[in-house]
Design an enzyme around this catalytic site. Structure first.
Site, PDB file in Angstrom:
ATOM      1  N   HIS A 106       0.817  -1.219   0.000  1.00  0.00           N
ATOM      2  CA  HIS A 106       0.000   0.000   0.000  1.00  0.00           C
ATOM      3  C   HIS A 106       0.851   1.269   0.000  1.00  0.00           C
ATOM      4  O   HIS A 106       0.376   2.353   0.329  1.00  0.00           O
ATOM      5  CB  HIS A 106      -1.002  -0.018   1.167  1.00  0.00           C
ATOM      6  N   ASP A 172      -6.051   4.955   9.872  1.00  0.00           N
ATOM      7  CA  ASP A 172      -7.461   5.101   9.480  1.00  0.00           C
ATOM      8  C   ASP A 172      -7.961   3.849   8.762  1.00  0.00           C
ATOM      9  O   ASP A 172      -9.104   3.433   8.922  1.00  0.00           O
ATOM     10  CB  ASP A 172      -7.636   6.288   8.529  1.00  0.00           C
ATOM     11  N   GLU A 285      -9.424  14.189  14.590  1.00  0.00           N
ATOM     12  CA  GLU A 285      -8.878  14.390  13.246  1.00  0.00           C
ATOM     13  C   GLU A 285      -9.579  15.594  12.631  1.00  0.00           C
ATOM     14  O   GLU A 285     -10.457  16.208  13.247  1.00  0.00           O
ATOM     15  CB  GLU A 285      -9.088  13.159  12.342  1.00  0.00           C
TER      16      GLU A 285
HETATM   17  P1  FAD Z   1       4.234  -1.826   2.086  1.00  0.00           P
HETATM   18  O1  FAD Z   1       3.751  -0.723   1.259  1.00  0.00           O
HETATM   19  O2  FAD Z   1       4.178  -3.178   1.518  1.00  0.00           O
HETATM   20  O3  FAD Z   1       5.732  -1.509   2.593  1.00  0.00           O
HETATM   21  C1  FAD Z   1       6.095  -0.224   3.024  1.00  0.00           C
HETATM   22  C2  FAD Z   1       7.590  -0.200   3.377  1.00  0.00           C
HETATM   23  O4  FAD Z   1       7.813  -0.987   4.530  1.00  0.00           O
HETATM   24  C3  FAD Z   1       8.489  -0.773   2.297  1.00  0.00           C
HETATM   25  O5  FAD Z   1       9.708  -0.117   2.298  1.00  0.00           O
HETATM   26  C4  FAD Z   1       8.676  -2.206   2.742  1.00  0.00           C
HETATM   27  O6  FAD Z   1       9.883  -2.762   2.250  1.00  0.00           O
HETATM   28  C5  FAD Z   1       8.691  -2.055   4.247  1.00  0.00           C
HETATM   29  N1  FAD Z   1       8.166  -3.229   4.934  1.00  0.00           N
HETATM   30  C6  FAD Z   1       6.990  -3.868   4.737  1.00  0.00           C
HETATM   31  N2  FAD Z   1       6.874  -4.894   5.602  1.00  0.00           N
HETATM   32  C7  FAD Z   1       7.997  -4.886   6.355  1.00  0.00           C
HETATM   33  C8  FAD Z   1       8.477  -5.698   7.424  1.00  0.00           C
HETATM   34  N3  FAD Z   1       7.780  -6.735   7.894  1.00  0.00           N
HETATM   35  N4  FAD Z   1       9.678  -5.399   7.965  1.00  0.00           N
HETATM   36  C9  FAD Z   1      10.415  -4.356   7.522  1.00  0.00           C
HETATM   37  N5  FAD Z   1      10.025  -3.569   6.507  1.00  0.00           N
HETATM   38  C10 FAD Z   1       8.822  -3.828   5.938  1.00  0.00           C
HETATM   39  N6  FAD Z   1      -0.637   5.506   7.015  1.00  0.00           N
HETATM   40  C11 FAD Z   1      -0.879   6.039   8.223  1.00  0.00           C
HETATM   41  O7  FAD Z   1       0.040   6.291   8.980  1.00  0.00           O
HETATM   42  N7  FAD Z   1      -2.158   6.297   8.625  1.00  0.00           N
HETATM   43  C12 FAD Z   1      -3.236   6.002   7.854  1.00  0.00           C
HETATM   44  O8  FAD Z   1      -4.351   6.250   8.259  1.00  0.00           O
HETATM   45  C13 FAD Z   1      -3.007   5.429   6.587  1.00  0.00           C
HETATM   46  N8  FAD Z   1      -4.030   5.085   5.785  1.00  0.00           N
HETATM   47  C14 FAD Z   1      -3.784   4.544   4.573  1.00  0.00           C
HETATM   48  C15 FAD Z   1      -4.860   4.187   3.763  1.00  0.00           C
HETATM   49  C16 FAD Z   1      -4.646   3.606   2.537  1.00  0.00           C
HETATM   50  C17 FAD Z   1      -5.820   3.233   1.680  1.00  0.00           C
HETATM   51  C18 FAD Z   1      -3.320   3.414   2.082  1.00  0.00           C
HETATM   52  C19 FAD Z   1      -3.072   2.850   0.735  1.00  0.00           C
HETATM   53  C20 FAD Z   1      -2.235   3.764   2.867  1.00  0.00           C
HETATM   54  C21 FAD Z   1      -2.462   4.333   4.124  1.00  0.00           C
HETATM   55  N9  FAD Z   1      -1.405   4.678   4.967  1.00  0.00           N
HETATM   56  C22 FAD Z   1      -1.659   5.213   6.192  1.00  0.00           C
HETATM   57  C23 FAD Z   1      -0.029   4.533   4.551  1.00  0.00           C
HETATM   58  C24 FAD Z   1       0.540   3.199   5.011  1.00  0.00           C
HETATM   59  O9  FAD Z   1       0.763   3.216   6.395  1.00  0.00           O
HETATM   60  C25 FAD Z   1       1.880   2.950   4.353  1.00  0.00           C
HETATM   61  O10 FAD Z   1       1.753   3.028   2.975  1.00  0.00           O
HETATM   62  C26 FAD Z   1       2.404   1.578   4.734  1.00  0.00           C
HETATM   63  O11 FAD Z   1       3.738   1.480   4.332  1.00  0.00           O
HETATM   64  C27 FAD Z   1       1.609   0.554   4.007  1.00  0.00           C
HETATM   65  O12 FAD Z   1       1.711  -0.633   4.654  1.00  0.00           O
HETATM   66  P2  FAD Z   1       1.932  -1.976   3.843  1.00  0.00           P
HETATM   67  O13 FAD Z   1       1.770  -3.001   4.886  1.00  0.00           O
HETATM   68  O14 FAD Z   1       1.126  -2.089   2.626  1.00  0.00           O
HETATM   69  O15 FAD Z   1       3.491  -1.796   3.494  1.00  0.00           O
END
Ligand code: FAD
Length: 546
Positions: A106, A172, A285
């Site tokens: 994400h 969120d 918020e």
């Molecule tokens: P990914 O996008 O898969 O990874 C993000 C980063 O973390 C990459 O660099 C990856 O290599 C690294 N990573 C992933 N897993 C691990 C692990 N286990 N160990 C070490 N590194 C790792 N953020 C907020 O703070 N608040 C919000 O309310 C919020 N809402 C969101 C809503 C939506 C619809 C979306 C798309 C994003 C939102 N985000 C929010 C942002 C979100 O927190 C970040 O994009 C987060 O990185 C996404 O998590 P993911 O698990 O998909 O990680």
């Protein structure tokens, strides 16, 4: 034999070009790169699965942002930390392999991608580790041990339904993984009280970039613990996290109130987040919206429920192009009578300066409230918008400059909105652990703001092109720099060494030291574009190109 069958499913090229755009269907892989990787991975005897197919590349070569794409060589679904350690150890020994942990993909700007490298799909480990610990037998000292690949949504459901407990700090949206949000921060309306998710974890298991498995906490391997929190995946892969829990409330009163003036909105929001715990809301918020009937970012975006009766849902003739909405929530239990809740709310909002008559509220269960963005996702999916590109921009802005940000950016560059929510609300610096890798705006002010421009436009040509939106994001950043506003990107993405150094400021040398200690070959998280992979014979840590 397996390797050659898989190879046929790729569009193999003899040259080394691996660039592609998000709308390309083919994944071009260099045979000379892929064959040794297949050999290497087959020799590791992993418990989990390995996939070299185009399907794997399709899955891991894109992310929610839809701005970048990449061609990974392999997708591994590790069964646990042991597999992760094996992959990282052998990537270190290779001449040029990189490895990205992928949470739920994400990210917006390719942060979880590994072009020409290996992607670890951490969701394969989501079932590992779930355990509740009650220290001294009490619910107020309870913790959940969860996998780094677990979705927050699953943690919520299990903790509440099986134990009546819940984490204190959320995002969120909950279909994000623990490892993904802890590597950034994890922010929502509870953060003013408890800090971000990265301030609400007491222990981690991490496999470092060297392939070493380490348990860490504030008192044990603390460099790695605080480095990994907000560390953008640079120092290790989080395979387990220990999250404090508290008794989950039954219900939530969810309230929105409209403001005409930013000054009134920010003064009330700041007042609310600085009240003592027992005398304020549990969630604060806010967002800016357009004084129009635009469904995505005008009056229709204000109702709390699709069928919520609300007047007006059309523009008001106030001469304001933008308006502001404060969003609050108060927890309560079935045992609290509604008149008690009414009187607490009345007392808390009594002195606030919202536009009288523009207050909306609804009672719903705690789980429904924490899961509220799921409805938005379902709706977006139904309209084909969820898989469209999302060139989002997130910033932390200093309190001293938030009024100027409102004037220059909200009322200036964004006066027509962004086609989606424009979140803006205050947070408290003291709730963020300064030992973590998260970067906040410089200065001593206790309050700073998060701004999230959550664009949600139909795909081009129905909506604006991605290039246009990306260039508007660049303009916003440039404008903040030119006007000397105190800000940092949240979920940062930069292409050059100069920008990364400026982002980290005086935290840069510590960040580099941690990289040298835990991932000296720069194997991990290449999609962040901070360091480039160190060759086997070099001891130098390379920064991303100028
Ligand atoms: P990914 O996008 O898969 O990874 C993000 C980063 O973390 C990459 O660099 C990856 O290599 C690294 N990573 C992933 N897993 C691990 C692990 N286990 N160990 C070490 N590194 C790792 N953020 C907020 O703070 N608040 C919000 O309310 C919020 N809402 C969101 C809503 C939506 C619809 C979306 C798309 C994003 C939102 N985000 C929010 C942002 C979100 O927190 C970040 O994009 C987060 O990185 C996404 O998590 P993911 O698990 O998909 O990680």
């Amino acid at each position: 034999m397996i390797a050659y069958l898989e190879l046929e499913r790729f569009n193999i090229q003899e040259n080394d070009s691996s660039e592609s755009r998000p709308d390309d269907d083919d994944h071009h892989v260099d045979k000379n790169q892929l064959l040794p990787v297949i050999g290497l991975l087959q020799s590791l005897d992993l418990q989990g699965s390995i996939d070299y197919s185009t399907l794997a590349a399709d899955f891991t070569g894109k992310d929610f942002g839809g701005v970048y794409s990449s061609n990974p060589l392999a997708l591994i679904r590790p069964s646990g930390a042991d597999d992760v350690a094996r992959v990282l150890k052998s990537a270190c020994r290779s001449s040029n392999l990189t490895v990205a942990a992928r949470g739920n993909g994400h990210s917006i700007n390719g942060q979880a991608m590994a072009d020409g490298g290996i992607v670890l799909d951490m969701r394969s480990t989501e079932g590992n580790h779930f355990k509740i610990l009650r220290i001294n037998g009490g619910d107020h000292t309870a913790y959940a041990d969860v996998s780094g690949g677990a979705l927050w949504e699953d943690i919520l459901m299990r903790c509440v339904s099986e134990y009546g407990l819940a984490p204190r700090s959320w995002t969120d949206y909950l279909r994000l993984t623990v490892g993904g949000t802890l590597s950034n921060a994890g922010v929502s309306g509870q953060a003013f009280r408890y800090g971000p998710q990265s301030s609400n974890v007491t222990e981690l298991d991490v496999v470092t970039g060297k392939g070493d498995f380490l348990t860490c906490s504030p008192t044990h391997n603390s460099d790695l613990f605080f480095g990994a929190l907000g560390g953008l995946g640079q120092f290790g892969v989080i395979t387990r996290a220990r999250i404090p829990l508290e008794p989950a409330p039954d219900m939530v009163r969810w309230i929105r109130m409209v403001y005409a003036e930013f000054e009134d909105f920010s003064r009330d929001a700041e007042w609310l987040v600085t009240q003592p715990e027992k005398e304020s809301f549990d969630y604060v918020e806010g967002f800016a919206f357009v004084n129009s009937d635009s469904p995505a970012d005008g009056w229709p975006s204000v109702p709390l429920y699709p069928n919520h009766m609300m007047e007006p849902t059309t523009p008001i003739h106030s001469g304001h192009q933008l308006l502001y909405c404060l969003e609050l929530a108060l927890h309560f239990n079935h045992s609290n009578s509604s008149s008690t809740v009414d009187s607490v709310v009345k007392r808390l909002i009594g002195g606030l300066r919202y536009m009288k008559g523009f207050k909306y509220e609804v009672d719903l269960s705690y789980v429904e409230f924490v899961m509220r963005v799921k409805r938005v996702e379902e709706d977006a999916r139904a309209h084909g918008m969820w898989d469209a590109p999302h060139p989002w921009l997130n910033l932390f802005v200093s309190k001293a400059d938030i009024a100027e940000f409102d004037r220059l950016i909200f009322k200036g560059l964004l006066h027509d909105g962004v086609g989606g929510p424009m979140l803006v609300y205050p947070l408290l610096r003291s709730k963020w652990d300064s030992r973590s890798s998260v970067v906040l705006p410089e200065g001593e002010d206790e309050i700073f703001y998060i701004v999230a421009l959550l664009r949600s436009n139909p795909p081009y040509p129905k909506g604006p092109s991605v290039d246009k939106l990306v260039s508007q994001n660049d303009k916003i950043i440039q404008s903040c720099i030119q006007h000397g506003l105190g800000f940092k990107l949240y979920l940062p993405h930069y292409q050059s060494q100069h920008d990364w150094r400026r982002h980290f400021g005086d935290q840069w040398s510590k960040f580099v030291q941690l990289k040298l200690a835990f991932d000296p070959m720069a194997v991990l998280a290449p999609g962040q574009k901070i360091f480039t992979r160190t060759t086997k014979n070099s001891n130098m840590l390379h920064l991303s190109p100028q």
